[in-house]
Design a protein around this motif. Sequence first.
Motif, PDB file in Angstrom:
ATOM      1  N   UNK A 244     -15.211 -18.652   1.540  1.00 13.15           N
ATOM      2  CA  UNK A 244     -16.570 -18.130   1.732  1.00 13.15           C
ATOM      3  C   UNK A 244     -17.282 -18.873   2.858  1.00 13.15           C
ATOM      4  N   UNK A 245     -17.158 -20.210   2.843  1.00 14.88           N
ATOM      5  CA  UNK A 245     -17.834 -21.026   3.861  1.00 14.88           C
ATOM      6  C   UNK A 245     -17.251 -20.711   5.245  1.00 14.88           C
ATOM      7  N   UNK A 246     -15.922 -20.611   5.330  1.00 10.38           N
ATOM      8  CA  UNK A 246     -15.285 -20.373   6.633  1.00 10.38           C
ATOM      9  C   UNK A 246     -15.558 -18.952   7.125  1.00 10.38           C
ATOM     10  N   UNK A 247     -15.622 -17.996   6.189  1.00 13.44           N
ATOM     11  CA  UNK A 247     -15.916 -16.609   6.590  1.00 13.44           C
ATOM     12  C   UNK A 247     -17.289 -16.546   7.237  1.00 13.44           C
ATOM     13  N   UNK A 248     -18.261 -17.219   6.637  1.00  9.33           N
ATOM     14  CA  UNK A 248     -19.637 -17.181   7.163  1.00  9.33           C
ATOM     15  C   UNK A 248     -19.753 -17.970   8.466  1.00  9.33           C
ATOM     16  N   UNK A 249     -19.158 -19.172   8.480  1.00  5.33           N
ATOM     17  CA  UNK A 249     -19.354 -20.057   9.642  1.00  5.33           C
ATOM     18  C   UNK A 249     -18.483 -19.679  10.823  1.00  5.33           C
ATOM     19  N   UNK A 250     -17.220 -19.266  10.542  1.00  6.08           N
ATOM     20  CA  UNK A 250     -16.260 -19.123  11.652  1.00  6.08           C
ATOM     21  C   UNK A 250     -15.633 -17.739  11.772  1.00  6.08           C
ATOM     22  N   UNK A 251     -15.760 -16.945  10.739  1.00  2.57           N
ATOM     23  CA  UNK A 251     -15.133 -15.629  10.780  1.00  2.57           C
ATOM     24  C   UNK A 251     -13.622 -15.682  10.669  1.00  2.57           C
ATOM     25  N   UNK A 252     -13.097 -16.859  10.361  1.00  2.12           N
ATOM     26  CA  UNK A 252     -11.646 -16.951  10.116  1.00  2.12           C
ATOM     27  C   UNK A 252     -11.358 -17.997   9.040  1.00  2.12           C
ATOM     28  N   UNK A 253     -10.225 -17.823   8.401  1.00  2.00           N
ATOM     29  CA  UNK A 253      -9.885 -18.733   7.303  1.00  2.00           C
ATOM     30  C   UNK A 253      -8.380 -18.952   7.270  1.00  2.00           C
ATOM     31  N   UNK A 254      -7.984 -20.241   7.184  1.00  3.35           N
ATOM     32  CA  UNK A 254      -6.553 -20.570   7.044  1.00  3.35           C
ATOM     33  C   UNK A 254      -6.309 -20.995   5.600  1.00  3.35           C
ATOM     34  N   UNK A 255      -5.490 -20.219   4.915  1.00  5.57           N
ATOM     35  CA  UNK A 255      -5.274 -20.436   3.482  1.00  5.57           C
ATOM     36  C   UNK A 255      -4.057 -21.343   3.270  1.00  5.57           C
ATOM     37  N   UNK A 256      -4.174 -22.322   2.343  1.00  7.05           N
ATOM     38  CA  UNK A 256      -3.041 -23.237   2.110  1.00  7.05           C
ATOM     39  C   UNK A 256      -2.137 -22.805   0.959  1.00  7.05           C
ATOM     40  N   UNK A 257      -2.379 -21.606   0.412  1.00  9.97           N
ATOM     41  CA  UNK A 257      -1.445 -21.034  -0.574  1.00  9.97           C
ATOM     42  C   UNK A 257      -0.897 -19.720  -0.034  1.00  9.97           C
ATOM     43  N   UNK A 258       0.263 -19.316  -0.535  1.00  9.88           N
ATOM     44  CA  UNK A 258       0.857 -18.033  -0.098  1.00  9.88           C
ATOM     45  C   UNK A 258      -0.038 -16.869  -0.525  1.00  9.88           C
ATOM     46  N   UNK A 259      -0.002 -15.754   0.229  1.00 12.08           N
ATOM     47  CA  UNK A 259      -0.916 -14.635  -0.056  1.00 12.08           C
ATOM     48  C   UNK A 259      -0.776 -14.034  -1.455  1.00 12.08           C
ATOM     49  N   UNK A 260       0.404 -14.182  -2.080  1.00 11.49           N
ATOM     50  CA  UNK A 260       0.600 -13.518  -3.381  1.00 11.49           C
ATOM     51  C   UNK A 260       0.538 -14.494  -4.566  1.00 11.49           C
ATOM     52  N   UNK A 261      -0.106 -15.641  -4.375  1.00 12.88           N
ATOM     53  CA  UNK A 261      -0.186 -16.646  -5.451  1.00 12.88           C
ATOM     54  C   UNK A 261      -1.326 -16.302  -6.407  1.00 12.88           C
ATOM     55  N   UNK A 262      -0.950 -15.826  -7.581  1.00  7.96           N
ATOM     56  CA  UNK A 262      -1.994 -15.359  -8.527  1.00  7.96           C
ATOM     57  C   UNK A 262      -2.402 -16.488  -9.481  1.00  7.96           C
ATOM     58  N   UNK A 263      -3.714 -16.746  -9.548  1.00  6.66           N
ATOM     59  CA  UNK A 263      -4.224 -17.797 -10.444  1.00  6.66           C
ATOM     60  C   UNK A 263      -5.494 -17.302 -11.151  1.00  6.66           C
ATOM     61  N   UNK A 264      -5.714 -17.772 -12.382  1.00 13.40           N
ATOM     62  CA  UNK A 264      -6.973 -17.451 -13.074  1.00 13.40           C
ATOM     63  C   UNK A 264      -8.145 -18.182 -12.409  1.00 13.40           C
ATOM     64  N   UNK A 265      -9.262 -17.492 -12.259  1.00 12.99           N
ATOM     65  CA  UNK A 265     -10.448 -18.063 -11.598  1.00 12.99           C
ATOM     66  C   UNK A 265     -11.695 -17.645 -12.364  1.00 12.99           C
ATOM     67  N   UNK A 266     -12.811 -18.353 -12.084  1.00 12.51           N
ATOM     68  CA  UNK A 266     -14.059 -18.049 -12.797  1.00 12.51           C
ATOM     69  C   UNK A 266     -15.252 -18.492 -11.959  1.00 12.51           C
ATOM     70  N   UNK A 267     -16.328 -17.720 -12.026  1.00  8.17           N
ATOM     71  CA  UNK A 267     -17.565 -18.133 -11.359  1.00  8.17           C
ATOM     72  C   UNK A 267     -18.231 -19.232 -12.190  1.00  8.17           C
ATOM     73  N   UNK A 268     -18.859 -20.178 -11.487  1.00  8.46           N
ATOM     74  CA  UNK A 268     -19.391 -21.377 -12.168  1.00  8.46           C
ATOM     75  C   UNK A 268     -20.376 -21.042 -13.289  1.00  8.46           C
TER      76      UNK A 268
END
Length: 373
Positions: A244-268
């Motif tokens: 989110x931060x990189x999308x807003x600031x730079x318009x690009x993002x380098x992800x350190x996990x593979x594109x198909x890595x599925x994990x459970x997530x939750x909003x704070x």
Amino acid sequence: MPIVKNVSRAVSQLLQSSGCGCGISIVPVRCIGVSPRQVASDASFHSVSFSESDHPRVLITGGLGQLGVGLAKLLRKRFGKNNVILSDIRKPADNVFYSGPFIYADILDYKNLREIVVNNRITWLFHYSALLSAVGEANVPLARAVNITGLHNVLDIAAEHNLRLFVPSTIGAFGPTSPRDPTPDLCIQRPRTIYGVSKVHAELMGEYYHYRYGLDFRCLRYPGIISADSQPGGGTTDYAVQIFHDAIKMGKFQCNLKPDTRLPMMYIDDCLKATLEVMEAPAEALSMRTYNISAMSFTPEELAQEVQKHVPELQVTYDVDEVRQAIADSWPMNFDDRNARRDWGWKHDYDLPELVTTMFSFLGSDSRIAQAN
Ligand SMILES: NC(=O)C1=CN([C@@H]2O[C@H](COP(=O)(O)OP(=O)(O)OC[C@H]3O[C@@H](n4cnc5c(N)ncnc54)[C@H](O)[C@@H]3O)[C@@H](O)[C@H]2O)C=CC1
Ligand SMILES: CC(=O)[C@H](N)C(=O)O
């Protein structure tokens, strides 16, 4: 071996006699002589001044990380500003320092921690101090000390002073031999990180203290938590905040996990809501002491697609971090939280589109403010 026989008979009598409502006899830990660092049973400092209707007096350890400040805000709204003490070993920012009580507390300093609990008549403790999965692998001795020795200090103090204790666990408490899709509450847990090992240890020790000493231990296994106004502390799921931060600031993002890595997530907000709910749940409602909680599961690719609905020009590349990828590949893909939903009515509010919209409305207004200044 008469002595051994007598001891085992005494223990089995202790375990069979009833008294605490959890099926096994509990003598409050402060009254028995077998707890480490035990204080005398007639010690006079135990607070007797609380009535059931009083608000709890809360201490949050490790409160300056990603989750603690938000938790303090929620609890202060509910219990009053001065009833919630935030603590950490780091220096708080001005806005945090002036928003309510803050105190230095190193969980490795048993005496200091006990003094804080006694002097402030603490009744509920939220134990947030920890080294997360990626930083834990980078410094195993420190992670072992903070996550395991620190927990032992907290457990003993909580048991001695009759506290209600919340310790968060994590999807990281599971490993490659656990069922991953979905992962139930009770299944094989053989994590391969010091973080995961320490969290399984925390779950088991907390439950043991509950059954053995009557400690009111409550634990939720959090998914990866996503927040806008606080930074993650070095975990495997951090990418899902950084995008989110990189999308807003730079318009690009380098992800350190593979594109198909599925994990459970939750909003704070969901995570903190669940934490307060399980702490307020009547003891009779809790059929277990450690629960999975779940809201959504996604891959970096799916998150990027949702983010691109708000920032269409976002470019995402992948540069896989082998350590984080190996950890993620051993974690649950989906979390089964049926028990939490049944026992104490857990229900999440945020799914993936709602999460992304909320993050952008928060960060978008922030970045507009930053630009205006
Ligand atoms: N953020 C997440 O995605 C998830 C967090 N959790 C758990 O929730 C809890 C809070 O997590 P975060 O806020 O994200 O962690 P964080 O890494 O952002 O913050 C941990 C805090 O612990 C403090 N700390 C380190 N050593 C300490 C010591 N000796 N004494 C006192 N404090 C010490 C650090 O200064 C830091 O402020 C942790 O127990 C974590 O395992 C569980 C699952 C997911
Ligand atoms: C899921 C967690 O416990 C944490 N965010 C981590 O990635 O280590």
